[in-house]
Design a protein around this motif. Structure first.
Motif, PDB file in Angstrom:
ATOM      1  N   ALA C 191       0.611  -1.300   0.047  1.00 22.71           N
ATOM      2  CA  ALA C 191      -0.151  -0.043  -0.361  1.00 22.71           C
ATOM      3  C   ALA C 191       0.614   1.262   0.257  1.00 22.71           C
ATOM      4  CB  ALA C 191      -0.760  -0.054   1.496  1.00 22.71           C
ATOM      5  N   ILE C 192       2.147   1.031   0.242  1.00 18.61           N
ATOM      6  CA  ILE C 192       2.321   2.860   0.858  1.00 18.61           C
ATOM      7  C   ILE C 192       3.520   2.685  -0.252  1.00 18.61           C
ATOM      8  CG2 ILE C 192       4.319   3.820   2.104  1.00 18.61           C
ATOM      9  CD1 ILE C 192       3.318   3.089   4.052  1.00 18.61           C
ATOM     10  N   ILE C 193       3.499   1.610  -0.786  1.00 16.79           N
ATOM     11  CA  ILE C 193       4.381   2.036  -2.270  1.00 16.79           C
ATOM     12  C   ILE C 193       3.317   2.234  -3.613  1.00 16.79           C
ATOM     13  CG2 ILE C 193       6.096   1.021  -4.073  1.00 16.79           C
ATOM     14  CD1 ILE C 193       7.127  -1.174  -2.190  1.00 16.79           C
ATOM     15  N   THR C 194       3.025   2.380  -3.195  1.00 21.34           N
ATOM     16  CA  THR C 194       1.167   1.800  -4.032  1.00 21.34           C
ATOM     17  C   THR C 194       0.255   3.268  -4.422  1.00 21.34           C
ATOM     18  OG1 THR C 194       0.395   0.072  -4.281  1.00 21.34           O
ATOM     19  CG2 THR C 194      -1.439   1.324  -5.029  1.00 21.34           C
ATOM     20  N   PHE C 228      -0.023   2.650  -9.568  1.00 17.48           N
ATOM     21  CA  PHE C 228      -0.970   2.636  -8.902  1.00 17.48           C
ATOM     22  C   PHE C 228      -1.641   1.503  -8.657  1.00 17.48           C
ATOM     23  CE2 PHE C 228      -3.854   4.390  -6.031  1.00 17.48           C
ATOM     24  CZ  PHE C 228      -4.908   4.627  -7.055  1.00 17.48           C
ATOM     25  N   GLY C 229      -2.294   1.512  -9.684  1.00 17.22           N
ATOM     26  CA  GLY C 229      -3.385   0.748 -10.237  1.00 17.22           C
ATOM     27  C   GLY C 229      -3.587  -0.555  -9.982  1.00 17.22           C
ATOM     28  N   HIS C 230      -2.730  -1.105 -10.571  1.00 23.44           N
ATOM     29  CA  HIS C 230      -2.283  -2.943 -10.497  1.00 23.44           C
ATOM     30  C   HIS C 230      -2.128  -2.952  -9.350  1.00 23.44           C
ATOM     31  CE1 HIS C 230      -2.958  -7.122 -11.710  1.00 23.44           C
ATOM     32  NE2 HIS C 230      -1.860  -6.514 -10.873  1.00 23.44           N
ATOM     33  N   SER C 231      -0.843  -2.183  -8.383  1.00 27.94           N
ATOM     34  CA  SER C 231      -0.056  -2.449  -7.405  1.00 27.94           C
ATOM     35  C   SER C 231      -1.029  -2.691  -5.803  1.00 27.94           C
ATOM     36  CB  SER C 231       0.604  -1.765  -6.881  1.00 27.94           C
ATOM     37  OG  SER C 231       1.609  -1.821  -7.736  1.00 27.94           O
ATOM     38  N   ILE C 235      -3.041  -5.045  -3.233  1.00 28.96           N
ATOM     39  CA  ILE C 235      -2.702  -4.537  -1.392  1.00 28.96           C
ATOM     40  C   ILE C 235      -4.452  -5.757  -1.327  1.00 28.96           C
ATOM     41  CG2 ILE C 235      -3.582  -3.834   0.214  1.00 28.96           C
ATOM     42  CD1 ILE C 235      -2.623  -0.510  -1.968  1.00 28.96           C
ATOM     43  N   ASN C 236      -4.531  -5.546  -2.013  1.00 30.28           N
ATOM     44  CA  ASN C 236      -6.505  -6.272  -2.230  1.00 30.28           C
ATOM     45  C   ASN C 236      -6.024  -7.541  -1.528  1.00 30.28           C
ATOM     46  OD1 ASN C 236      -7.788  -3.414  -1.818  1.00 30.28           O
ATOM     47  ND2 ASN C 236      -8.088  -4.041  -4.365  1.00 30.28           N
ATOM     48  N   VAL C 237      -5.747  -8.188  -3.334  1.00 29.74           N
ATOM     49  CA  VAL C 237      -5.071  -9.416  -2.937  1.00 29.74           C
ATOM     50  C   VAL C 237      -4.169 -10.181  -1.568  1.00 29.74           C
ATOM     51  CG1 VAL C 237      -3.852 -10.973  -4.088  1.00 29.74           C
ATOM     52  CG2 VAL C 237      -5.207  -9.773  -4.927  1.00 29.74           C
ATOM     53  N   CYS C 238      -3.168  -9.780  -1.351  1.00 32.86           N
ATOM     54  CA  CYS C 238      -2.498  -9.711   0.309  1.00 32.86           C
ATOM     55  C   CYS C 238      -3.738  -9.882   1.503  1.00 32.86           C
ATOM     56  CB  CYS C 238      -1.895  -8.695   0.487  1.00 32.86           C
ATOM     57  SG  CYS C 238      -0.373  -8.917   0.125  1.00 32.86           S
ATOM     58  N   ALA C 239      -5.149  -8.639   1.611  1.00 33.46           N
ATOM     59  CA  ALA C 239      -5.817  -8.481   2.328  1.00 33.46           C
ATOM     60  C   ALA C 239      -6.547  -9.614   2.195  1.00 33.46           C
ATOM     61  CB  ALA C 239      -6.538  -6.934   2.389  1.00 33.46           C
ATOM     62  N   MET C 240      -6.901  -9.944   1.225  1.00 34.66           N
ATOM     63  CA  MET C 240      -7.534 -11.195   1.006  1.00 34.66           C
ATOM     64  C   MET C 240      -7.226 -12.451   1.089  1.00 34.66           C
ATOM     65  SD  MET C 240      -9.334 -12.677  -2.797  1.00 34.66           S
ATOM     66  CE  MET C 240      -7.874 -13.129  -3.280  1.00 34.66           C
ATOM     67  N   LEU C 271       8.259  -8.544  -3.128  1.00 31.10           N
ATOM     68  CA  LEU C 271       8.837  -8.078  -4.129  1.00 31.10           C
ATOM     69  C   LEU C 271       8.322  -8.093  -5.569  1.00 31.10           C
ATOM     70  CD1 LEU C 271      11.431 -11.025  -2.938  1.00 31.10           C
ATOM     71  CD2 LEU C 271      11.541  -8.560  -2.734  1.00 31.10           C
ATOM     72  N   PHE C 272       7.517  -8.452  -5.723  1.00 28.75           N
ATOM     73  CA  PHE C 272       6.865  -8.931  -7.379  1.00 28.75           C
ATOM     74  C   PHE C 272       6.153  -7.900  -8.216  1.00 28.75           C
ATOM     75  CE2 PHE C 272      10.887 -10.561  -8.185  1.00 28.75           C
ATOM     76  CZ  PHE C 272      11.473 -12.004  -7.141  1.00 28.75           C
ATOM     77  N   ILE C 273       4.988  -7.574  -7.489  1.00 25.18           N
ATOM     78  CA  ILE C 273       3.819  -7.463  -7.915  1.00 25.18           C
ATOM     79  C   ILE C 273       3.899  -5.811  -8.427  1.00 25.18           C
ATOM     80  CG2 ILE C 273       2.139  -6.511  -5.786  1.00 25.18           C
ATOM     81  CD1 ILE C 273       1.179  -8.210  -9.343  1.00 25.18           C
ATOM     82  N   ASN C 274       4.385  -5.032  -7.628  1.00 26.56           N
ATOM     83  CA  ASN C 274       5.207  -3.309  -7.538  1.00 26.56           C
ATOM     84  C   ASN C 274       5.353  -3.126  -9.179  1.00 26.56           C
ATOM     85  OD1 ASN C 274       3.890  -2.102  -5.211  1.00 26.56           O
ATOM     86  ND2 ASN C 274       5.538  -3.661  -4.513  1.00 26.56           N
TER      87      ASN C 274
END
Lengths: 41, 176, 504
Positions: C191-194, C228-231, C235-240, C271-274
């Motif tokens: 989230a912070i990077i996004t 911003f948009g995909h990252s 966040i949602n994936v990690c939270a889910m 590491l890899f989604i951002n």
């Protein structure tokens, strides 16, 4: 954790194999659809 | 439990058989799908183009007008119909809210299709074959295109470009 | 050590800081308000794309589409995630929330920013879609609203990390972080990077809309926006995924089978989604094929690997827990005997299928560099992301709510029979909806279009009866899903107002 033989996640393994088979099938099918398009590059 | 601290030594817990098999399969699959893309670039016949240039929209507009003037063979719905020769550079112009010119091509011949926009982002979707590329203001995107089927095709804009977006439909003819 | 008021939860034994609990409640309730608004609007959109109905006119279709994107992808989901962050830090670690006043600042900035954005859209000042691609221009206050919202969200992440530090320092837990908190931390890092990417793209765009600087190049905007948009989706994936493990524990007492595997998968996400946002630019000029393949392949597919790992770990943990309860006959007795009447459990299963099977498979396929040529900007794309974000993430968050209501709001859920039905209406409806959209998209039906036939243009297009049927299925399943969504909001509100109080 240590698992006894009857505690192993066999059902989940079957489900993930079904998932994987579907993945491979749909993936390869889409390459086929792509190949039927006009030539572009 | 997932809401309590894990047992000490969790890092050295060995994987179970099912996990080992699945992770191996997943890793191999991810390597495969990654390699598939360069593989198709070498052996496949549908790839995204790597030829693009920056261009000013006004300059692009002038190039399109010159192209139309050179190869016009008719007109339809107020839009010039243009028949470029095989191997030629042909120019498609996207603007709010129309595509011009109408291209008349020959099946099996190769052309260099230039795409650019006069204003906002647009996208070219060739119907009904469902081929899609982005059309960007300030960029001249060149696709080397060979129609393999003949008939009447439409160009549908599928990048939102304002209130007239859904009416932005063009045409391509491919003669056999 | 500062003194703080807490209560001990009689069900879980957690020590709950009263200030953390209030913040969880405010963020959760606000998220559901945005879900309701976004959902009503979403239904009108589906009933417009179902051309036989064609409910809205063109102007309001595009306006509501812009609102729907923001209300759902940004407001509903991020407000709920703030509640998740406070829960995963203060409650799970039995600690006080660090600097609750910053938490309140988070809430007010997000509420103010969100409201400003909604007003700008509804007054016709931002008909630019969630993506607001330049040179489409909205009123500058629209962009300012997004920036303010994002600043609030960053503050929420800061409070989360500060609370983790407080818990470590005040020794409120021993050993490693629990998995749910670890997953929430992964979400907060992303989230912070996004949100920083968001700042890099939205601040100049705001200044341009305000007439202060010239517009940026459209292709540069797209690259930064999707940073911003995909990252933000990750966040949602990690939270889910964190919620999946939480629900497994709460519904059947699941224990992660191998903590190393789960945690490594979360680290892969970070590491890899951002860096992996170029799958939105695959048929764009400006980037070489090598660049696009590398970004999609090396980076994105390592995040895909992480999802594939969780796709097995979560069901496996659930199965092991049920097998330990004695359901060991054959391969699937555990599944038959699972607590299907518990809406949190059925939400978990539906979320797994929606996100992994429907959304995940199609996402990887459509995001393949060359296959994108037949997927870009047609209905296959919203079909894919309604499977991931709605049938996946939203379903999981709804599942979690069935525990938040009795444990945090301390109200017994009203009409448990209807609650059991709700996930099937919503998740089932959404999965059919997604599939129908993807089917129509395969024929070339465009996304974000009020009329697929091109009614006012120089040429008209006719897609034929199969597409008409598919859009009708899409419309009808949207109604079913909307009923499920409305039922969720209704039961949640009714529980808050009329549910029997559970005294601790």
């Amino acid at each position: 954790m240590d698992l006894k033989p009857e505690e192993h996640p066999k059902g989940s393994f079957i489900l993930i194999m079904i998932f994987f088979a579907t993945f491979v099938l749909f993936y390869l099918l889409n390459w086929k659809y792509l190949s039927e398009l006009w030539l572009v590059g | 439990m997932s809401v309590t601290s894990p047992q000490p030594g969790w890092w050295s817990t060995p994987l179970h058989r099912e996990e080992k098999i699945w992770i191996t399969i997943a890793v191999l699959w991810c390597v495969f799908i990654t390699l598939a893309m360069p593989w198709w670039h070498i052996f496949g016949t549908q790839n995204s183009s790597q030829e693009y240039y920056t261009i000013n929209p006004d300059d692009y507009g002038a190039v399109v007008d010159k192209f139309i003037e050179q190869y016009t063979v008719g007109e339809e719905a107020g839009i010039p119909v243009v028949a470029p020769p095989a191997g030629a550079d042909m120019f498609l112009r996207a603007q709010q809210w129309m595509w011009d010119p109408i291209l008349k091509l020959k099946k099996g011949e190769s052309y260099r299709l230039h795409l650019s926009s006069m204003d906002t982002l647009h996208a070219m979707s060739i119907y009904p074959i469902n081929m899609n590329f982005e059309v960007v203001p300030g960029w001249d995107y060149v696709l080397t295109l060979t129609p393999t089927t003949s008939g009447e095709f439409n160009i549908i804009c599928n990048e939102f470009c304002g209130i007239g977006h859904h009416s932005m439909i063009g045409k391509i003819y491919v003669e056999s | 050590m500062s003194s703080w008021n807490y209560r001990t939860c009689p069900t879980t034994g957690f020590k709950i800081h009263d200030k953390a609990e209030t913040l969880i409640q405010f963020n959760a309730v606000t998220s559901i308000v945005f879900l309701l608004v976004g959902g009503i609007v979403g239904l009108t959109l589906a009933l417009t794309r179902w051309q036989a109905v064609h409910l809205l006119n063109d102007e309001w279709f595009y306006r509501f589409l812009s609102l729907h994107g923001i209300a759902m992808l940004v407001a509903w989901i991020i407000f709920f995630e703030m509640a998740v962050l406070y829960f995963a830090s203060a409650v799970i670690l039995n600690t006080r929330l660090a600097a609750p006043w910053v938490g309140w600042l988070q809430y007010l900035l997000m509420l103010g920013g969100g409201a400003l954005v909604a007003v700008m859209i509804l007054t016709g000042n931002a008909d630019v879609m969630f993506t607001s691609y330049v040179p489409l221009k909205a009123h500058h206050l629209y962009y300012l609203g997004i920036i303010v919202f994002a600043v609030g969200a960053i503050l929420g992440c800061v409070v989360f990390f500060a609370t983790l530090i407080v818990a470590k320092h005040e020794k409120t837990y021993t050993g490693s972080l629990p998995l749910v908190t670890f997953g929430a931390a992964a979400a907060a890092i992303i989230a912070i990077i996004t949100l920083s990417c968001g700042a890099i793209v939205f601040i100049p765009t705001w200044l341009w809309a305000a007439g202060i600087i010239p517009v940026m190049d459209s292709e540069v905007y797209r690259l930064l926006f999707w940073g911003f948009g995909h990252s933000s989706q990750q966040i949602n994936v990690c939270a889910m995924v964190s919620i999946w493990y939480l629900l497994g524990t709460l519904t059947v007492g699941a224990v992660p089978v191998n903590e190393k595997v789960c945690r490594t998968a979360f680290v892969l996400y970070i590491l890899f989604i951002n860096i992996a946002s170029e799958h939105h630019l695959l048929v764009d000029p400006g980037l070489s094929a090598a660049h696009k393949s590398w970004n999609t392949g090396y980076f994105m597919h390592l995040a895909v690997l992480a999802s594939m790992i969780h796709a097995f770990s979560v069901p496996a943990a659930t199965e092991v827990a049920l097998r330990k309860q004695g359901h060991t006959r054959g391969a699937f007795e555990w599944l038959k005997k699972a607590p299907w009447g518990n809406p949190a459990f059925s939400s978990l299963v539906l979320s797994l299928i929606g996100f992994g099977f429907l959304g995940g498979i199609t996402g990887v396929i459509y995001g393949t560099e060359q296959i994108n040529i037949i997927a870009h900007n047609n209905l296959r794309i919203p079909g894919h992301f309604h499977a991931t974000v709605v049938a996946g993430t939203t379903m999981a968050f709804m599942g979690a709510t069935w525990y938040v209501l009795p444990l945090i709001f301390r109200r017994q859920v009203v009409a448990p029979g209807l609650a059991s039905l709700q996930p099937w209406l919503f998740g089932g409806g959404m999965m059919v909806f997604s599939t129908a959209m993807m089917f129509a998209g395969g024929f070339g039906v465009s996304r974000r279009s009020w009329d697929m036939n091109g009614v006012d243009g120089p040429f008209q297009v006719n897609f034929g009866p199969i597409v008409d049927l598919s859009l009708a299925v899409m419309g009808i399943s949207a109604v079913v899903a909307a009923l499920g969504g409305a039922l969720f909001c209704l039961l949640a509100v009714a529980t808050l107002l009329f549910g029997k109080k559970i005294n601790a």
